[in-house]
Design a protein around this motif. Structure first.
Motif, PDB file in Angstrom:
ATOM      1  N   LYS A 182       0.730  -1.141  -0.173  1.00  0.00           N
ATOM      2  CA  LYS A 182      -0.358   0.180   0.017  1.00  0.00           C
ATOM      3  C   LYS A 182       0.429   1.394  -0.336  1.00  0.00           C
ATOM      4  O   LYS A 182       0.001   2.329   0.319  1.00  0.00           O
ATOM      5  CB  LYS A 182      -1.153   0.241   1.366  1.00  0.00           C
ATOM      6  N   GLY A 183       2.011   1.249  -0.211  1.00  0.00           N
ATOM      7  CA  GLY A 183       3.040   1.869   0.101  1.00  0.00           C
ATOM      8  C   GLY A 183       3.389   2.770   0.852  1.00  0.00           C
ATOM      9  O   GLY A 183       4.137   4.081   1.293  1.00  0.00           O
ATOM     10  N   LEU A 184       3.293   2.359   2.519  1.00  0.00           N
ATOM     11  CA  LEU A 184       3.572   2.472   3.271  1.00  0.00           C
ATOM     12  C   LEU A 184       4.883   1.694   3.872  1.00  0.00           C
ATOM     13  O   LEU A 184       5.198  -0.119   3.887  1.00  0.00           O
ATOM     14  CB  LEU A 184       2.413   2.129   4.422  1.00  0.00           C
ATOM     15  N   ASP A 185       6.135   1.964   4.489  1.00  0.00           N
ATOM     16  CA  ASP A 185       6.777   1.845   5.043  1.00  0.00           C
ATOM     17  C   ASP A 185       6.360   1.392   6.525  1.00  0.00           C
ATOM     18  O   ASP A 185       5.759   1.227   6.840  1.00  0.00           O
ATOM     19  CB  ASP A 185       8.230   2.875   5.406  1.00  0.00           C
ATOM     20  N   ALA A 186       8.215   1.086   6.839  1.00  0.00           N
ATOM     21  CA  ALA A 186       8.066   0.114   8.498  1.00  0.00           C
ATOM     22  C   ALA A 186       7.535   1.257   9.395  1.00  0.00           C
ATOM     23  O   ALA A 186       7.214   0.921  10.602  1.00  0.00           O
ATOM     24  CB  ALA A 186       9.090  -0.041   8.890  1.00  0.00           C
ATOM     25  N   ARG A 187       8.360   2.339   9.338  1.00  0.00           N
ATOM     26  CA  ARG A 187       7.583   3.395   9.725  1.00  0.00           C
ATOM     27  C   ARG A 187       5.744   3.595  10.234  1.00  0.00           C
ATOM     28  O   ARG A 187       5.953   3.499  11.283  1.00  0.00           O
ATOM     29  CB  ARG A 187       8.306   5.094  10.089  1.00  0.00           C
ATOM     30  N   ALA A 298       2.879  12.813  16.838  1.00  0.00           N
ATOM     31  CA  ALA A 298       3.226  13.160  15.855  1.00  0.00           C
ATOM     32  C   ALA A 298       3.329  12.031  13.424  1.00  0.00           C
ATOM     33  O   ALA A 298       3.429  12.156  12.880  1.00  0.00           O
ATOM     34  CB  ALA A 298       4.636  13.807  15.273  1.00  0.00           C
ATOM     35  N   ASP A 299       3.825  10.936  14.101  1.00  0.00           N
ATOM     36  CA  ASP A 299       4.564   9.790  13.382  1.00  0.00           C
ATOM     37  C   ASP A 299       2.667   9.155  13.035  1.00  0.00           C
ATOM     38  O   ASP A 299       2.460   9.072  10.993  1.00  0.00           O
ATOM     39  CB  ASP A 299       4.841   9.113  13.657  1.00  0.00           C
TER      40      ASP A 299
END
Length: 327
Positions: A182-187, A298-299
């Protein structure tokens, strides 16, 4: 205590991801999309969510989960809100949704008020995105600017819902792969999993973790307490018994979930995998969020905007008049 440097760094991450999210959809999503056509939209959604959360605090977590489970199938197109039809099985009765996703009537109610004020103007997908933001904020979590201009999908996809949504026993490599698709990374994975700082889970989803944990360990005393209090062995009933996903303050959106991860006191194996599972790719992020609630907030806000950019825009889809069916 949160340092000014960590808050500034977190804010910088939000700004960068906000910009990236807008570019990802060609600039078609924008905060002021309805400024001229439905200026009262944010207030209408906020009022509806405030009433729902005041009536039942758990509903905030439920609407947030509704948004996640929508975005992970066809993108954030409100396809999860479509009822089954004779020719199209909807997503509501997919395995990951049937017994755990709720809040449809809250979105229906907000949509009715929006239609009364701005007929055939605002998509159900945008209402759900705003409602998820307000749900988090009303439970004490961060707020963020919601990019708007989504269109509603015309098709639900029960098969994709069964395939794409992470199961409660997912391993860390599996979780990372699903989020990367989905274009989402580990963070993003780690921050978005922090949504489990609110809400409850059914015994059926965490029984395997508290009775026979493999891979990600669980605190022995915590597991014993759950076995005695909320989750009898398989065959002993209790599948629908509920327990809070976060033990410290389950109705408050904070960083307690990450503290529970470090203490190995979480219900789902897929959650515990973020700390101590699959080579430790997310361990440092879990420790950072456990120590710094502002960094997590924030993240999380940045990741919500990023995930929310998976949208139909322009002439794609439609603006449904009723969120439960296509026009």
């Amino acid at each position: 205590m949160t340092s000014r440097a960590s808050v500034t760094a977190g804010a910088r991450v939000v700004a960068v991801v906000l910009a990236a999210a807008v570019v990802a959809v060609g600039g078609q999503l924008m905060p002021g999309f309805y400024d001229a056509t439905c200026p009262g939209l944010p207030s209408l959604v906020r009022r509806g969510m405030a009433q729902a959360v005041q009536k039942e605090a758990r509903m905030g977590a439920s609407v947030l989960r509704l948004f996640f489970h929508d975005c992970f199938v066809n993108g954030c197109d409100a396809s999860i809100l479509l009822d089954d039809t004779a020719n199209s099985p909807g997503e509501k009765n997919a395995g990951p949704n049937a017994n755990s996703v709720r809040g449809y009537e809250v979105i229906d109610d907000i949509k009715a008020h929006v239609e009364a004020s701005c007929k055939a103007t605002v998509s159900c997908a945008d209402i759900l995105a705003l409602a998820a933001r307000d749900a988090v904020n009303l439970l004490g979590g961060p707020s963020w600017t919601v990019q708007l201009g989504r269109r509603d999908g015309r098709d639900a996809n029960q098969y994709a819902a069964n395939q794409n949504l992470p199961p409660p026993d997912a391993t860390l490599p599996d979780l990372l792969a699903r989020f990367r698709s989905k274009g989402l990374d580990a963070r993003d994975l780690t921050a978005l999993s922090g949504a489990h700082t609110v809400g409850w889970a059914r015994c059926a989803t965490f029984r395997a973790h508290v009775y026979n944990s493999s891979g990600a360990a669980i605190d022995a005393a915590f597991a014993a307490g759950l076995r005695a209090r909320a989750c009898p062995p398989a065959g002993g009933g209790g599948d629908g018994n509920l327990a809070p996903l976060e033990q410290r303050a389950p109705a408050a959106f904070d960083n307690g979930y990450f503290k529970d991860l470090v203490a190995r006191r979480v219900l789902l194996r897929s959650d515990q995998e973020l700390y101590g599972g699959g080579g430790g790719a997310t361990d440092a992020l879990v420790r950072a969020y456990a120590a710094d609630g502002a960094a997590f907030a924030a993240d999380f806000a940045a990741a919500m905007v990023k995930m929310g950019s998976l949208a139909l825009t322009g002439n794609s889809g439609e603006v449904r008049l009723n969120c439960r069916r296509v026009n």
